[in-house]
Design an enzyme around this catalytic site. Sequence first.
Site, PDB file in Angstrom:
ATOM      1  N   SER A   2       0.818  -1.210   0.000  1.00 47.64           N
ATOM      2  CA  SER A   2       0.000   0.000   0.000  1.00 47.64           C
ATOM      3  C   SER A   2       0.856   1.267   0.000  1.00 47.64           C
ATOM      4  O   SER A   2       1.606   1.517  -0.931  1.00 47.64           O
ATOM      5  CB  SER A   2      -0.958  -0.039   1.187  1.00 47.64           C
ATOM      6  N   ASP A   8      -2.195   6.447  -3.495  1.00 49.05           N
ATOM      7  CA  ASP A   8      -1.061   5.772  -2.862  1.00 49.05           C
ATOM      8  C   ASP A   8      -0.579   4.651  -3.769  1.00 49.05           C
ATOM      9  O   ASP A   8      -1.046   4.505  -4.901  1.00 49.05           O
ATOM     10  CB  ASP A   8      -1.424   5.274  -1.457  1.00 49.05           C
ATOM     11  N   ASP A  62      -0.954   1.494  -4.150  1.00 44.43           N
ATOM     12  CA  ASP A  62      -1.859   0.530  -4.777  1.00 44.43           C
ATOM     13  C   ASP A  62      -3.205   1.153  -5.125  1.00 44.43           C
ATOM     14  O   ASP A  62      -4.126   0.447  -5.530  1.00 44.43           O
ATOM     15  CB  ASP A  62      -2.047  -0.709  -3.903  1.00 44.43           C
ATOM     16  N   ASP A  69      -5.721   2.401  -3.534  1.00 47.16           N
ATOM     17  CA  ASP A  69      -6.975   2.184  -2.820  1.00 47.16           C
ATOM     18  C   ASP A  69      -7.309   3.357  -1.905  1.00 47.16           C
ATOM     19  O   ASP A  69      -8.341   3.349  -1.239  1.00 47.16           O
ATOM     20  CB  ASP A  69      -6.965   0.868  -2.041  1.00 47.16           C
TER      21      ASP A  69
END
EC number: 5.4.2.10
Length: 449
Positions: A101, A242, A244, A246
């Site tokens: 992440s 960010d 990834d 999400d």
Amino acid sequence: MSRNYFGTDGIRGRANGLITPELALKVGQAAGLLFQRGEHRHRVVIGKDTRLSGYMIEYAMVAGFTSVGMDVLLVGPMPTPAVAMLTKSMRADLGVMISASHNLFEDNGIKLFGPQGFKLSDDVEKQIEQLLDESLDKKLAQSASLGRARRIDGVHDRYIEFAKRTLPRDLSLDGLRVVVDCANGAAYKVVPEALWELGADVISIGVEPDGFNINKECGSTSPEALCRKVREMRADIGIALDGDADRVILVDERGHIVDGDQLLAVIAQSWKEDGRLSRPGIVATVMSNLGLERFLQGQGLELVRTPVGDRYVLERMLADGYNLGGEQSGHIILSDYATTGDGFVAALQVLATVQKLRRPVSEVCHKFDPLPQILKNVRYRSGKPLDTDAVKSAIDTGQKRLNGHGRLLVRSSGTEPVIRVMGEGDDRNLVEEVVDDIVTAVGNAAAAA
């Protein structure tokens, strides 16, 4: 049973520390065995972000899944919500996102999704943990039943079309100059392309991943570069994702940050006016600012709080029938469209509101004045600092000093060895004193452990 591997967002740790090829292989085997239901050919979708260790973990997981008879569909660097969406749309038994992440490249992690695209429940993760501690050699597939692996083309277009369909067909972003920071992460291709297709004038930064620079001085956790770029280019809005994708943070035309709480306020008010809220309220975590709660009350809406972690937000949304929820950090869940937090789709909902109102982002996106909120982290090596009498006493004293005019939250991180101390209230000086006293107590307890 205690959880030795899974935290609040999958398994996460230092690459070749906790996250080794051996662990990745074993997770593939354990999850593969657990999700082989029925007589059909079983398959798993695997995506990743752009960090160097993704190759190592990806191939180890391929070995794990194929060794228990699951076919593997590799989609390469893709946003976490895209992997969740593809898992469901491709009728896979399981989805995997290899990502840490918002962490820097040294870390990596493994997130798992069920066949409907939802993150696994605590109970299912516990079942996987039990298998991780067992020998699985006797449960491997026979030679003729091993799985196959192949890379899938065209998945970027699938996600772009999915994201575009969350907006009205007649809505265009024409006339908007948008700076997007993809954090040198998973969204570096798909999000700029999608914005361009929607008609925006797109300026992209954080789109040159090299395996080492994911989240490095860029993205939603370091939006300073985006703020500067928005002002420099005289853009209407900035979007910071960010690693990834999400989570999302926005920046207005003046270079001021719009966090997840403000985004929830914007979307909640807009959806209420359009009759799109399934219930008169939203779901957020204990970290969301008291200012958001007061704003929503003024709109006749309720704020339901959960523990920290977007999975807990989603669980409450599904259980109680809410269709909007999220976190201050920028995880925004729109359950009408997605099964997990989707930073880009959330940004699109705000852009739609901006286009509808034809007002500057600074006027649209700052819905309330947040109460002073102070968050400090204390790292520890071992033990349980929060269980000590000194820390408990400091917390109790702090609660009494705030005396109902603020909130205090002290918790262990679910992803790293850190104690987070958060205080908020109308009196910033008092809040800071209370937080500092608790931080000192936690630090002393950690040093003595």
